[in-house]
Design a protein around this motif. Structure first.
Motif, PDB file in Angstrom:
ATOM      1  N   SER A  49       1.211  -4.132  -1.683  1.00  0.00           N
ATOM      2  CA  SER A  49      -0.147  -4.262  -2.224  1.00  0.00           C
ATOM      3  C   SER A  49      -0.296  -3.503  -3.540  1.00  0.00           C
ATOM      4  N   VAL A  50       0.239  -2.289  -3.560  1.00  0.00           N
ATOM      5  CA  VAL A  50       0.159  -1.474  -4.781  1.00  0.00           C
ATOM      6  C   VAL A  50       1.086  -2.042  -5.850  1.00  0.00           C
ATOM      7  N   GLN A  51       2.302  -2.415  -5.449  1.00  0.00           N
ATOM      8  CA  GLN A  51       3.285  -2.950  -6.393  1.00  0.00           C
ATOM      9  C   GLN A  51       2.745  -4.196  -7.108  1.00  0.00           C
ATOM     10  N   LEU A  73       5.936   3.979 -12.549  1.00  0.00           N
ATOM     11  CA  LEU A  73       5.060   3.794 -11.390  1.00  0.00           C
ATOM     12  C   LEU A  73       5.770   3.018 -10.281  1.00  0.00           C
ATOM     13  N   LEU A  74       6.494   1.984 -10.661  1.00  0.00           N
ATOM     14  CA  LEU A  74       7.230   1.198  -9.661  1.00  0.00           C
ATOM     15  C   LEU A  74       8.334   2.029  -9.008  1.00  0.00           C
ATOM     16  N   ASP A  75       8.961   2.921  -9.778  1.00  0.00           N
ATOM     17  CA  ASP A  75       9.971   3.807  -9.202  1.00  0.00           C
ATOM     18  C   ASP A  75       9.349   4.752  -8.171  1.00  0.00           C
ATOM     19  N   MET A  76       8.141   5.229  -8.452  1.00  0.00           N
ATOM     20  CA  MET A  76       7.444   6.079  -7.488  1.00  0.00           C
ATOM     21  C   MET A  76       7.150   5.309  -6.201  1.00  0.00           C
ATOM     22  N   LEU A  77       6.829   4.029  -6.343  1.00  0.00           N
ATOM     23  CA  LEU A  77       6.585   3.204  -5.154  1.00  0.00           C
ATOM     24  C   LEU A  77       7.860   3.021  -4.336  1.00  0.00           C
ATOM     25  N   SER A  78       9.003   2.896  -4.999  1.00  0.00           N
ATOM     26  CA  SER A  78      10.278   2.802  -4.281  1.00  0.00           C
ATOM     27  C   SER A  78      10.525   4.079  -3.494  1.00  0.00           C
ATOM     28  N   GLU A  79      10.219   5.220  -4.104  1.00  0.00           N
ATOM     29  CA  GLU A  79      10.358   6.503  -3.417  1.00  0.00           C
ATOM     30  C   GLU A  79       9.421   6.563  -2.207  1.00  0.00           C
ATOM     31  N   LEU A  80       8.191   6.102  -2.383  1.00  0.00           N
ATOM     32  CA  LEU A  80       7.219   6.081  -1.288  1.00  0.00           C
ATOM     33  C   LEU A  80       7.703   5.178  -0.154  1.00  0.00           C
ATOM     34  N   LEU A  93       2.550  11.145   1.602  1.00  0.00           N
ATOM     35  CA  LEU A  93       1.188  11.447   1.169  1.00  0.00           C
ATOM     36  C   LEU A  93       1.194  12.227  -0.145  1.00  0.00           C
ATOM     37  N   GLN A  94       2.177  13.105  -0.316  1.00  0.00           N
ATOM     38  CA  GLN A  94       2.288  13.827  -1.581  1.00  0.00           C
ATOM     39  C   GLN A  94       2.639  12.864  -2.716  1.00  0.00           C
ATOM     40  N   THR A  95       3.496  11.890  -2.427  1.00  0.00           N
ATOM     41  CA  THR A  95       3.844  10.890  -3.444  1.00  0.00           C
ATOM     42  C   THR A  95       2.623  10.071  -3.835  1.00  0.00           C
ATOM     43  N   VAL A  96       1.764   9.740  -2.868  1.00  0.00           N
ATOM     44  CA  VAL A  96       0.528   9.020  -3.193  1.00  0.00           C
ATOM     45  C   VAL A  96      -0.343   9.865  -4.123  1.00  0.00           C
ATOM     46  N   ALA A  97      -0.444  11.169  -3.835  1.00  0.00           N
ATOM     47  CA  ALA A  97      -1.222  12.064  -4.708  1.00  0.00           C
ATOM     48  C   ALA A  97      -0.604  12.122  -6.105  1.00  0.00           C
ATOM     49  N   ASP A  98       0.728  12.225  -6.172  1.00  0.00           N
ATOM     50  CA  ASP A  98       1.418  12.230  -7.464  1.00  0.00           C
ATOM     51  C   ASP A  98       1.213  10.909  -8.195  1.00  0.00           C
ATOM     52  N   PHE A  99       1.230   9.821  -7.439  1.00  0.00           N
ATOM     53  CA  PHE A  99       1.039   8.488  -8.010  1.00  0.00           C
ATOM     54  C   PHE A  99      -0.351   8.397  -8.644  1.00  0.00           C
ATOM     55  N   GLU A 100      -1.342   8.943  -7.944  1.00  0.00           N
ATOM     56  CA  GLU A 100      -2.698   8.936  -8.493  1.00  0.00           C
ATOM     57  C   GLU A 100      -2.750   9.701  -9.813  1.00  0.00           C
ATOM     58  N   GLY A 101      -2.042  10.833  -9.870  1.00  0.00           N
ATOM     59  CA  GLY A 101      -1.976  11.585 -11.120  1.00  0.00           C
ATOM     60  C   GLY A 101      -1.302  10.794 -12.223  1.00  0.00           C
ATOM     61  N   SER A 102      -0.253  10.070 -11.874  1.00  0.00           N
ATOM     62  CA  SER A 102       0.446   9.241 -12.860  1.00  0.00           C
ATOM     63  C   SER A 102      -0.430   8.100 -13.354  1.00  0.00           C
ATOM     64  N   THR A 130      -4.397   3.217   0.689  1.00  0.00           N
ATOM     65  CA  THR A 130      -2.991   3.518   0.967  1.00  0.00           C
ATOM     66  C   THR A 130      -2.876   4.814   1.754  1.00  0.00           C
ATOM     67  N   GLU A 131      -3.588   5.841   1.328  1.00  0.00           N
ATOM     68  CA  GLU A 131      -3.535   7.121   2.028  1.00  0.00           C
ATOM     69  C   GLU A 131      -4.095   7.000   3.442  1.00  0.00           C
ATOM     70  N   LEU A 132      -5.187   6.271   3.592  1.00  0.00           N
ATOM     71  CA  LEU A 132      -5.749   6.068   4.931  1.00  0.00           C
ATOM     72  C   LEU A 132      -4.754   5.361   5.846  1.00  0.00           C
ATOM     73  N   ARG A 133      -4.078   4.360   5.317  1.00  0.00           N
ATOM     74  CA  ARG A 133      -3.092   3.622   6.131  1.00  0.00           C
ATOM     75  C   ARG A 133      -1.903   4.502   6.511  1.00  0.00           C
ATOM     76  N   ILE A 134      -1.418   5.314   5.582  1.00  0.00           N
ATOM     77  CA  ILE A 134      -0.301   6.209   5.892  1.00  0.00           C
ATOM     78  C   ILE A 134      -0.741   7.229   6.945  1.00  0.00           C
ATOM     79  N   ASN A 135      -1.955   7.757   6.805  1.00  0.00           N
ATOM     80  CA  ASN A 135      -2.473   8.694   7.806  1.00  0.00           C
ATOM     81  C   ASN A 135      -2.575   8.039   9.176  1.00  0.00           C
ATOM     82  N   THR A 136      -2.975   6.786   9.222  1.00  0.00           N
ATOM     83  CA  THR A 136      -3.069   6.064  10.493  1.00  0.00           C
ATOM     84  C   THR A 136      -1.695   5.931  11.129  1.00  0.00           C
TER      85      THR A 136
END
Length: 178
Positions: A49-51, A73-80, A93-102, A130-136
């Motif tokens: 969805s993000v990609q 950004l796409l590389d960060m998604l691969s890491e996630l 979740l930290q990667t999502v926070a970093d992604f938001e900063g990026s 995305t964060e809500l889904r990962i938390n779930t």
């Protein structure tokens, strides 16, 4: 190539092009598999969805070097994606926070978009989801609960404001635990 016969389409003609459609999926879905004949395609719908949206951000939206910024950004998604595969949800979740900063540093606050191109605010809203889904997924994997006992259904029923507050609360809880 598949053909499509619709109203007003001459018999035997082929309609081609990019088709975009939404497939709703439960908050805890980690993999979607699409089968067509003997072919199977599987993917993480949260990442996809993000990609898909990052790939549709217009070049004029980036502060500079759109190809490099988009690829970062796409590389960060691969890491996630890898973190989720390894069930390392804290890192995810930290990667999502970093992604938001990026997103904040790579994409302009305002830019002209086309019909299927996301705005910066839409990307940020997607990251909340995305964060809500990962938390779930993490809560199900660990037997834990979500933000102060709210369920995803309660958050969804409360709309974006409640989801935004839950998002902020989750960040505060994570920050205090460090």
């Amino acid at each position: 190539m598949d053909t499509f016969q619709g109203a007003g389409t001459p018999s035997g003609s082929t309609v081609t092009g990019e088709f975009i459609f939404t497939i709703p999926f439960p908050e805890n879905t980690r993999e979607v598999e699409i089968k067509q004949g003997n072919d199977n395609i599987s993917f993480n719908p949260i990442i996809r969805s993000v990609q898909d949206r990052i790939e549709r951000v217009p070049d004029n939206a980036f502060v500079d070097e759109p190809e490099r910024r988009r690829q970062d950004l796409l590389d960060m998604l691969s890491e996630l994606d890898e973190q989720m595969d390894q069930e390392d949800y804290e890192a995810a979740l930290q990667t999502v926070a970093d992604f938001e900063g990026s997103i904040g540093s790579s994409i302009k606050d305002e830019y002209e978009t086309g019909a299927i191109q996301p705005t910066k605010d839409e990307l940020r809203d997607l990251l909340v989801d995305t964060e809500l889904r990962i938390n779930t997924i993490e809560a199900e994997a660990t037997g834990g609960g979500l933000f102060f006992g709210f369920s995803i259904e309660e958050i969804a029923a409360g709309g974006a404001v409640t989801a935004g507050l839950a998002y902020l609360a989750s960040r505060m809880i994570r920050d205090e635990s460090k």
